[in-house]
Design an enzyme around this catalytic site. Structure first.
Site, PDB file in Angstrom:
ATOM      1  N   LYS A 293       0.846  -1.190   0.000  1.00  0.00           N
ATOM      2  CA  LYS A 293       0.000   0.000   0.000  1.00  0.00           C
ATOM      3  C   LYS A 293       0.874   1.229   0.000  1.00  0.00           C
ATOM      4  O   LYS A 293       1.984   1.152   0.544  1.00  0.00           O
ATOM      5  CB  LYS A 293      -0.973   0.025   1.191  1.00  0.00           C
ATOM      6  CG  LYS A 293      -0.430  -0.318   2.559  1.00  0.00           C
ATOM      7  CD  LYS A 293       0.680   0.416   3.208  1.00  0.00           C
ATOM      8  CE  LYS A 293       0.669   1.895   3.415  1.00  0.00           C
ATOM      9  NZ  LYS A 293       1.915   2.385   4.093  1.00  0.00           N
TER      10      LYS A 293
ATOM     11  N   TYR B 223      -4.502   4.212   6.268  1.00  0.00           N
ATOM     12  CA  TYR B 223      -5.032   3.245   7.248  1.00  0.00           C
ATOM     13  C   TYR B 223      -6.385   3.701   7.786  1.00  0.00           C
ATOM     14  O   TYR B 223      -7.270   2.883   8.025  1.00  0.00           O
ATOM     15  CB  TYR B 223      -4.055   3.042   8.409  1.00  0.00           C
ATOM     16  CG  TYR B 223      -2.872   2.178   8.046  1.00  0.00           C
ATOM     17  CD1 TYR B 223      -2.970   0.787   8.055  1.00  0.00           C
ATOM     18  CD2 TYR B 223      -1.656   2.738   7.676  1.00  0.00           C
ATOM     19  CE1 TYR B 223      -1.888  -0.015   7.705  1.00  0.00           C
ATOM     20  CE2 TYR B 223      -0.567   1.949   7.335  1.00  0.00           C
ATOM     21  CZ  TYR B 223      -0.696   0.572   7.351  1.00  0.00           C
ATOM     22  OH  TYR B 223       0.375  -0.221   7.009  1.00  0.00           O
TER      23      TYR B 223
HETATM   24  P1  NDP Z   1      12.499   1.487   2.415  1.00  0.00           P
HETATM   25  O1  NDP Z   1      13.056   2.759   1.930  1.00  0.00           O
HETATM   26  O2  NDP Z   1      12.974   0.963   3.716  1.00  0.00           O
HETATM   27  O3  NDP Z   1      12.761   0.344   1.327  1.00  0.00           O
HETATM   28  C1  NDP Z   1      12.418   0.501  -0.007  1.00  0.00           C
HETATM   29  C2  NDP Z   1      13.365  -0.335  -0.860  1.00  0.00           C
HETATM   30  O4  NDP Z   1      12.985  -0.202  -2.213  1.00  0.00           O
HETATM   31  C3  NDP Z   1      14.812   0.124  -0.818  1.00  0.00           C
HETATM   32  O5  NDP Z   1      15.539  -0.406   0.272  1.00  0.00           O
HETATM   33  C4  NDP Z   1      15.352  -0.404  -2.127  1.00  0.00           C
HETATM   34  O6  NDP Z   1      15.661  -1.787  -1.992  1.00  0.00           O
HETATM   35  C5  NDP Z   1      14.127  -0.343  -3.042  1.00  0.00           C
HETATM   36  N1  NDP Z   1      14.188   0.766  -3.981  1.00  0.00           N
HETATM   37  C6  NDP Z   1      14.133   0.653  -5.339  1.00  0.00           C
HETATM   38  N2  NDP Z   1      14.239   1.826  -5.932  1.00  0.00           N
HETATM   39  C7  NDP Z   1      14.359   2.747  -4.944  1.00  0.00           C
HETATM   40  C8  NDP Z   1      14.493   4.158  -4.945  1.00  0.00           C
HETATM   41  N3  NDP Z   1      14.532   4.870  -6.094  1.00  0.00           N
HETATM   42  N4  NDP Z   1      14.605   4.790  -3.766  1.00  0.00           N
HETATM   43  C9  NDP Z   1      14.552   4.105  -2.616  1.00  0.00           C
HETATM   44  N5  NDP Z   1      14.424   2.750  -2.553  1.00  0.00           N
HETATM   45  C10 NDP Z   1      14.333   2.079  -3.717  1.00  0.00           C
HETATM   46  O7  NDP Z   1      10.928   1.647   2.419  1.00  0.00           O
HETATM   47  P2  NDP Z   1       9.873   0.744   3.184  1.00  0.00           P
HETATM   48  O8  NDP Z   1      10.337  -0.660   3.161  1.00  0.00           O
HETATM   49  O9  NDP Z   1       9.558   1.343   4.492  1.00  0.00           O
HETATM   50  O10 NDP Z   1       8.567   0.927   2.260  1.00  0.00           O
HETATM   51  C11 NDP Z   1       8.433   0.241   1.033  1.00  0.00           C
HETATM   52  C12 NDP Z   1       6.938   0.097   0.690  1.00  0.00           C
HETATM   53  O11 NDP Z   1       6.300  -0.670   1.703  1.00  0.00           O
HETATM   54  C13 NDP Z   1       6.167   1.411   0.621  1.00  0.00           C
HETATM   55  O12 NDP Z   1       5.223   1.350  -0.428  1.00  0.00           O
HETATM   56  C14 NDP Z   1       5.449   1.510   1.950  1.00  0.00           C
HETATM   57  O13 NDP Z   1       4.246   2.239   1.886  1.00  0.00           O
HETATM   58  C15 NDP Z   1       5.172   0.044   2.223  1.00  0.00           C
HETATM   59  N6  NDP Z   1       5.084  -0.243   3.665  1.00  0.00           N
HETATM   60  C16 NDP Z   1       4.017  -0.961   4.110  1.00  0.00           C
HETATM   61  C17 NDP Z   1       3.888  -1.245   5.441  1.00  0.00           C
HETATM   62  C18 NDP Z   1       2.760  -2.083   5.923  1.00  0.00           C
HETATM   63  O14 NDP Z   1       2.590  -2.222   7.136  1.00  0.00           O
HETATM   64  N7  NDP Z   1       1.969  -2.672   5.041  1.00  0.00           N
HETATM   65  C19 NDP Z   1       4.844  -0.740   6.440  1.00  0.00           C
HETATM   66  C20 NDP Z   1       5.966  -0.036   5.855  1.00  0.00           C
HETATM   67  C21 NDP Z   1       6.064   0.205   4.513  1.00  0.00           C
HETATM   68  P3  NDP Z   1      16.875  -2.451  -2.792  1.00  0.00           P
HETATM   69  O15 NDP Z   1      18.104  -1.766  -2.281  1.00  0.00           O
HETATM   70  O16 NDP Z   1      16.771  -3.872  -2.420  1.00  0.00           O
HETATM   71  O17 NDP Z   1      16.619  -2.203  -4.243  1.00  0.00           O
END
Ligand code: NDP
Length: 373
Positions: free
Chosen positions: A140, A225
């Site tokens: 989401k 949410y």
């Molecule tokens: P993070 O920034 O921690 O992780 C995102 C990951 O996406 C990065 O580590 C990277 O992984 C990859 N990525 C690819 N392209 C990019 C870019 N241009 N910039 C930054 N990161 C990039 O974010 P979150 O994990 O917190 O959030 C990711 C998604 O999950 C969002 O859509 C958020 O809304 C959702 N979310 C949902 C939750 C829930 O409870 N359902 C809770 C938290 C987040 P890599 O280095 O492996 O490519």
């Protein structure tokens, strides 16, 4: 109870993930009699795309899954691939980066891709996974615009793959208990819902504060949410929205990034929801549902758990299970066995939230009441 609640009120949303010792925990035993856990069934073989903070949480939770198994990775960071491969015992042939992951179509050992990248990349990543013939689970908000969300649904339909959105609360036991009670009429005629969703966001350079990658501020991230919760708690779809925006820091929360929005949603039969979405206040994770015969209140209501609350009759005391473990097992049963979720989690469900978010942004900008039908 009082001590725990006051502790929780001091905690940020991420701290709400802490497992608190006084909550009954059920071990997610391999011997459970639920047919979902039949060890003879083949698991849903999942590749996680985006090995960030939430991807890490999902991967840890999947270690306890019975029907879903982490078998693949898609990442732009080679060092993460190396460490994840070791930790999760992933084969080299199942590891991809963003340039070559379309080749996943030739990999028969991966059934689904879980897209956990920044919001602004969900559309591209989901569509590429679908075009590779893989089922898609997407975090989401499913996209950053209604048009993108609709396109994702259309491509997944054309490719004959499922599109599920990571609405983990739709599988959470206390949430489901409230929804079942509401459906059974135990709260009488529903009159009012209140949803408070927020936390103080840190690092000003993160993608969540970049309009291209996030598609918006608090609303896309945490306010969703309260929108989604209002819909499943009330059990109908809003007809209109009104909204007011407050911005205290226009540098951190630049154009296109909402800091705080207070919004109202009008449902059929004059039911009203009053909600708050913010990146500038902690201790906001609360749902309250009021009906002519009773009420339900939950606080925390959407954090990583345990979810706590009560109805007019009794406490909500279902044991806590890691949300993402339940979510992934249930989603595996949906994809592999055609099981239906009690509260939908498909792309069309995600699209409904996107429509409401766009209407809220319009209402906040214009000051007008925006109709949804
Ligand atoms: P993070 O920034 O921690 O992780 C995102 C990951 O996406 C990065 O580590 C990277 O992984 C990859 N990525 C690819 N392209 C990019 C870019 N241009 N910039 C930054 N990161 C990039 O974010 P979150 O994990 O917190 O959030 C990711 C998604 O999950 C969002 O859509 C958020 O809304 C959702 N979310 C949902 C939750 C829930 O409870 N359902 C809770 C938290 C987040 P890599 O280095 O492996 O490519």
């Amino acid at each position: 109870m009082k001590t725990r609640r006051s502790f929780l009120q001091k905690a940020s949303i991420s701290a709400l993930a802490l497992s608190l010792p006084t909550i009954p925990m059920i071990s997610y035993s391999k011997t459970q009699s639920d047919p979902l856990f039949n060890q003879d069934e083949k698991p849903l073989r999942v590749a996680i795309m985006g090995l960030g903070s939430y991807g890490t949480r999902v991967a840890q939770a999947m270690k306890d899954c019975k029907r879903a198994k982490l078998v693949g990775l898609v990442s732009g960071t080679p060092s993460k691939i190396e460490s994840w491969k070791k930790e999760h015992n992933i084969e080299d042939k199942n590891c991809y980066n963003y340039e070559n992951f379309d080749q996943i179509k030739d990999n028969p050992d991966i059934d689904a891709v879980y897209v956990i990248t920044p919001n602004g990349l969900h559309k591209e990543h989901s569509i590429r996974a679908a075009k590779a013939g893989k089922h898609v689970i997407c975090e989401k908000p499913m996209a950053t615009t209604v048009a993108d969300a609709a396109e994702m649904i259309s491509v997944c339909d054309q490719m004959g793959v499922k599109l599920l959105i990571g609405y983990r609360m739709h599988f959470e036991a206390n949430t489901l208990e409230v929804v079942r009670k509401r459906r059974a009429g135990e709260f009488g005629e529903i009159k009012f819902f209140q949803g408070l969703s927020g936390f103080i966001i840190g690092d000003p350079t993160q993608w969540r504060l970049d309009p291209v990658l996030s598609g918006g501020g608090a609303m896309m991230d945490i306010g969703i949410y309260s929108i989604n919760g209002a819909r499943y708690m009330i059990g109908s779809e809003p007809l209109w929205v009104t909204a007011q925006e407050v911005k205290t820091d226009p540098v951190k929360f630049k154009e296109g990034i909402d800091e705080t929005i207070i919004f109202q949603m009008g449902f059929p039969n004059e039911v009203v929801a009053s909600c708050l979405s913010t990146y500038s206040m902690n201790y906001l994770d609360k749902f309250y549902l009021n009906g002519t015969k009773g009420f339900a209140e939950m606080q925390p209501s959407t954090g990583y758990g345990p979810i706590e609350g009560r109805t007019h009759e009794s406490p909500l005391d279902n044991p806590h299970v890691t949300h993402q473990t339940t979510q992934m097992d249930q989603m595996a049963a949906m994809i592999l066995d055609g099981k239906e979720a009690e509260i939908p989690v498909d792309g069309r469900e995600g699209l409904k939230d996107m429509r409401i978010i766009e209407a809220i942004f319009e209402a906040a900008k214009t000051g007008e009441k925006v109709a949804l039908v």
